[in-house]
Structure formats: structure tokens, C-alpha cells
Design a protein around this motif. Structure first.
Motif, short mmCIF file in Angstrom:
data_model
loop_
_atom_site.label_atom_id
_atom_site.label_comp_id
_atom_site.label_asym_id
_atom_site.label_seq_id
_atom_site.Cartn_x
_atom_site.Cartn_y
_atom_site.Cartn_z
N LYS A 18 0.79 -1.06 0.01
CA LYS A 18 0.09 -0.04 -0.01
C LYS A 18 0.89 1.26 0.02
O LYS A 18 2.00 1.12 0.38
N ASP A 19 0.25 2.40 -0.46
CA ASP A 19 0.93 3.78 -0.56
C ASP A 19 -0.28 4.45 0.61
O ASP A 19 -1.40 4.26 0.35
N LEU A 20 0.38 5.09 1.23
CA LEU A 20 -0.18 6.04 2.36
C LEU A 20 0.26 7.40 2.28
O LEU A 20 1.36 7.64 2.06
N ILE A 21 -0.67 8.57 2.26
CA ILE A 21 -0.47 9.68 2.51
C ILE A 21 -1.14 10.25 3.59
O ILE A 21 -2.38 10.05 3.68
N VAL A 22 -0.39 10.95 4.85
CA VAL A 22 -1.14 11.48 5.96
C VAL A 22 -0.84 12.96 5.87
O VAL A 22 0.04 13.54 5.72
N ILE A 23 -2.07 13.56 6.09
CA ILE A 23 -2.22 14.92 5.86
C ILE A 23 -2.86 15.63 7.25
O ILE A 23 -3.65 15.23 7.76
N ALA A 24 -2.08 16.50 7.72
CA ALA A 24 -2.37 17.02 9.12
C ALA A 24 -3.29 18.28 8.78
O ALA A 24 -2.99 18.89 7.88
N ARG A 25 -4.41 18.22 9.95
CA ARG A 25 -5.23 19.16 9.66
C ARG A 25 -5.00 20.28 10.93
O ARG A 25 -3.95 19.86 11.81
#
Length: 99
Positions: free
Chosen positions: A63-70
Motif C-alpha cells: 500500500k501507499d499512504l499519504i497522511v495529511i495534518a489538519r
């Protein structure tokens, strides 16, 4: 790239997941906007996220994951960021942890 992937979110983080058949390990990318704070704060958040990912089981698949902070993540410490990331990953279907 993530058009055919899926996303999961909570108040602090968004995680995009895409299956990548044939890929040896999972990969993770982090995005922390300038809206979050200064470079020092953004790098602190990225270090906390990297440490939280490090504690996950490395056998999470192809898998590829992208984590975006809010924005709410800027007032959290590393333990709270870790808890929030675990929560959003559990919602996304990643519940196994390193033993």
C-alpha cells in the motif's frame, strides 16, 4: 495518483490509501501545510507522525499512504498525535501493531 484510492479522516488527520500490487513494502508520505505553523512546528508534527508509523507492524501489505495534518494537530503533543493516527488508521482498516 490516488484517484482510485480511498480516504479516511478524523478531526486531526486525513489518510489516503492506495493498494499497490507487486510493491515490496508499504510507503508513507506526510503533508503538513504552512497553515499549521512555523517550520519548527511542522517538522515536530512530521517527526511525531514518523515515530507513530515506526511503531506499526511493517507487514501492512502493498500500500501507499499519504497522511495529511489538519489545523487541530498543532496543539497536540506526540502522544496525542500517535493516538489520533492509530484511530484514523484503524478506521481505514489497519489495526495490527508491532508486538
Amino acid at each position: 495518483m490516488f484517484k482510485d484510492g480511498r480516504s479516511t479522516a478524523n478531526r486531526q488527520l486525513v489518510v489516503y490509501v492506495k493498494d499497490k500490487p507487486g510493491q515490496a513494502d508499504f510507503r508513507v508520505g506526510f503533508s503538513v501545510s504552512k497553515k499549521i505553523g512555523t517550520a519548527v512546528k511542522r517538522n515536530y508534527i512530521k517527526r511525531c507522525l514518523k515515530e507513530a508509523i515506526r511503531h506499526l507492524d511493517k507487514d501492512l501489505g502493498e500500500k501507499d499512504l499519504i497522511v495529511i495534518a489538519r489545523k487541530p494537530v498543532c496543539s497536540m503533543d506526540c502522544a496525542e498525535i500517535d493516538k489520533s493516527l492509530r484511530h484514523v488508521l484503524k478506521k481505514a482498516g489497519f489495526s495490527r501493531e508491532k508486538s
